[in-house]
Design an enzyme around this catalytic site. Structure first.
Site, PDB file in Angstrom:
ATOM      1  N   ASP A   1      39.961  29.489  45.986  1.00 62.53           N
ATOM      2  CA  ASP A   1      40.406  28.156  45.554  1.00 62.53           C
ATOM      3  C   ASP A   1      41.938  28.080  45.584  1.00 62.53           C
ATOM      4  O   ASP A   1      42.536  27.015  45.359  1.00 62.53           O
ATOM      5  CB  ASP A   1      39.829  27.768  44.185  1.00 62.53           C
ATOM      6  CG  ASP A   1      40.234  28.717  43.072  1.00 62.53           C
ATOM      7  OD1 ASP A   1      40.992  29.676  43.347  1.00 62.53           O
ATOM      8  OD2 ASP A   1      39.795  28.501  41.933  1.00 62.53           O
ATOM      9  N   SER A   2      42.573  29.212  45.942  1.00 61.85           N
ATOM     10  CA  SER A   2      44.021  29.205  46.180  1.00 61.85           C
ATOM     11  C   SER A   2      44.374  28.289  47.348  1.00 61.85           C
ATOM     12  O   SER A   2      45.542  27.967  47.546  1.00 61.85           O
ATOM     13  CB  SER A   2      44.529  30.627  46.465  1.00 61.85           C
ATOM     14  OG  SER A   2      43.776  31.224  47.504  1.00 61.85           O
TER      15      SER A   2
ATOM     16  N   ASP B   1      34.823  30.997  46.757  1.00 62.34           N
ATOM     17  CA  ASP B   1      35.165  30.683  45.363  1.00 62.34           C
ATOM     18  C   ASP B   1      34.445  29.415  44.916  1.00 62.34           C
ATOM     19  O   ASP B   1      34.507  28.393  45.605  1.00 62.34           O
ATOM     20  CB  ASP B   1      36.680  30.397  45.287  1.00 62.34           C
ATOM     21  CG  ASP B   1      37.401  31.324  44.352  1.00 62.34           C
ATOM     22  OD1 ASP B   1      36.749  32.020  43.564  1.00 62.34           O
ATOM     23  OD2 ASP B   1      38.648  31.353  44.429  1.00 62.34           O
TER      24      ASP B   1
ATOM     25  N   LYS C   1      32.095  33.591  44.340  1.00 60.59           N
ATOM     26  CA  LYS C   1      32.889  34.186  43.258  1.00 60.59           C
ATOM     27  C   LYS C   1      32.998  33.186  42.110  1.00 60.59           C
ATOM     28  O   LYS C   1      33.211  31.996  42.339  1.00 60.59           O
ATOM     29  CB  LYS C   1      34.285  34.569  43.759  1.00 60.59           C
ATOM     30  CG  LYS C   1      35.202  35.091  42.637  1.00 60.59           C
ATOM     31  CD  LYS C   1      36.415  35.822  43.167  1.00 60.59           C
ATOM     32  CE  LYS C   1      37.557  34.942  43.583  1.00 60.59           C
ATOM     33  NZ  LYS C   1      38.129  34.118  42.488  1.00 60.59           N
TER      34      LYS C   1
ATOM     35  N   GLU D   1      34.913  32.632  38.326  1.00 61.87           N
ATOM     36  CA  GLU D   1      35.907  33.087  37.354  1.00 61.87           C
ATOM     37  C   GLU D   1      35.270  33.152  35.973  1.00 61.87           C
ATOM     38  O   GLU D   1      34.539  32.230  35.579  1.00 61.87           O
ATOM     39  CB  GLU D   1      37.117  32.130  37.329  1.00 61.87           C
ATOM     40  CG  GLU D   1      38.027  32.336  38.502  1.00 61.87           C
ATOM     41  CD  GLU D   1      39.320  31.537  38.413  1.00 61.87           C
ATOM     42  OE1 GLU D   1      39.738  31.136  37.306  1.00 61.87           O
ATOM     43  OE2 GLU D   1      39.916  31.312  39.482  1.00 61.87           O
TER      44      GLU D   1
ATOM     45  N   GLU E   1      42.534  40.312  38.158  1.00 57.65           N
ATOM     46  CA  GLU E   1      43.787  39.644  38.527  1.00 57.65           C
ATOM     47  C   GLU E   1      44.856  39.876  37.455  1.00 57.65           C
ATOM     48  O   GLU E   1      44.682  39.506  36.284  1.00 57.65           O
ATOM     49  CB  GLU E   1      43.559  38.134  38.749  1.00 57.65           C
ATOM     50  CG  GLU E   1      44.836  37.433  39.191  1.00 57.65           C
ATOM     51  CD  GLU E   1      44.606  36.062  39.815  1.00 57.65           C
ATOM     52  OE1 GLU E   1      43.450  35.694  40.113  1.00 57.65           O
ATOM     53  OE2 GLU E   1      45.620  35.356  40.011  1.00 57.65           O
TER      54      GLU E   1
HETATM   55  O1  KIV Z   1      41.651  31.895  45.049  1.00 49.31           O
HETATM   56  C1  KIV Z   1      42.003  33.036  45.383  1.00 49.31           C
HETATM   57  O2  KIV Z   1      42.664  33.242  46.412  1.00 49.31           O
HETATM   58  C2  KIV Z   1      41.606  34.142  44.518  1.00 49.31           C
HETATM   59  C3  KIV Z   1      42.222  35.475  44.771  1.00 49.31           C
HETATM   60  C4  KIV Z   1      43.622  35.457  44.359  1.00 49.31           C
HETATM   61  C5  KIV Z   1      41.455  36.565  44.153  1.00 49.31           C
HETATM   62  O3  KIV Z   1      40.844  33.953  43.628  1.00 49.31           O
END
Ligand code: KIV
Length: 257
Positions: A42-43, A81, A110, A112, A176
């Protein structure tokens, strides 16, 4: 258990796990040759769209980037994510995860941790969806950046949380910005691999945001190693193009029909 997921879990006792983020097919084509895991993070919200935080990315946008990425995946494990608020309860999570798997052909998702959602992981895993956990600094739930595990109380909390996520059936766990000593302890205690970002060399694997590593994000906290200054390389190339256009050196006859 699915072959790729089994392979990642087995790597814990063999060698370090190599992970990077990707948001599109062209980059994934390169990463796939070198990575064990490719994460559509989600980055993408901050690194690609210039949004203020990762909570702003929509479910549809993550799906679209994942479809692009999945087109170049040949051997690595594709993890996606789950965006903020898409897994608030189990029925919502299941509906959205089902959609992601159907549309993107991914291997896992993934989630969180907010310290309370391990039962959602457990139910998703029981329904056949592999899940990667994520603890420590979790940007969807913690607004202000802070390294994690710096006090004894926080250390205990992180260890309990990681054990809960392992028990829930996650196949790996992102740490993280967790302090070196706590990351080392969690990695030793867990049977599933830990994937660190800003969490020391003691994790079972490492992940970075690719845009940071290649030097185009402009975001370089101390846990990032900039392997390339692609911004400079691009600058030079674009400058040459500009000069060629202005001076009428491009296009040439060979570029025309
Ligand atoms: O969104 C992302 O890129 C992440 C990584 C930093 C682990 O969750």
């Amino acid at each position: 258990m699915k072959k790729k997921i089994f392979f990642i879990k087995k790597l814990k006792s063999k060698r370090k796990i190599v992970c990077l983020t990707a948001y599109s097919k062209p980059i994934t084509k390169i990463l796939d040759k070198h990575c064990d895991i490719i994460l559509v993070g989600d980055s993408v919200a901050t690194a690609f769209y210039g949004m203020k935080n990762t909570r702003l990315i929509s479910f549809e946008t993550i799906i679209n980037h994942s479809i692009s990425v999945s087109k170049a995946i040949k051997k690595s494990t594709l993890v996606i994510d789950m965006p903020f608020k898409t897994y608030r309860n189990y029925s919502l999570a299941k509906k959205n995860v089902k959609k992601i798997f159907k549309k993107t052909n991914c291997d896992a998702i993934k989630i969180e941790s907010n310290g309370k959602n391990s039962s959602i992981i457990s139910k998703l895993v029981k329904s056949g969806y592999p899940v990667m956990g994520h603890i420590g600094f979790t940007p969807q739930f913690k607004k202000k950046f802070q390294p994690q595990g710096m006090s004894l109380k926080d250390e205990k909390k992180l260890i309990v949380e990681s054990l809960k996520i392992e028990k829930a059936g996650a196949f790996s766990l992102v740490l993280e910005c967790v302090s070196e000593s706590v990351a080392k302890k969690i990695t030793k205690i867990l049977r599933i691999p830990t994937i660190g970002i800003g969490s020391s060399k003691f994790c079972d694997g490492q992940i970075l945001v690719t845009d940071d590593l290649i030097g185009i994000s402009g975001f370089y906290p101390k846990f990032v190693k900039k392997y390339l200054s692609l911004d400079n390389i691009l600058n030079k190339a674009i400058k040459r193009f500009k000069q060629d256009v202005i001076k009428n050196r491009f296009p040439k006859k060979i570029n025309a029909y």
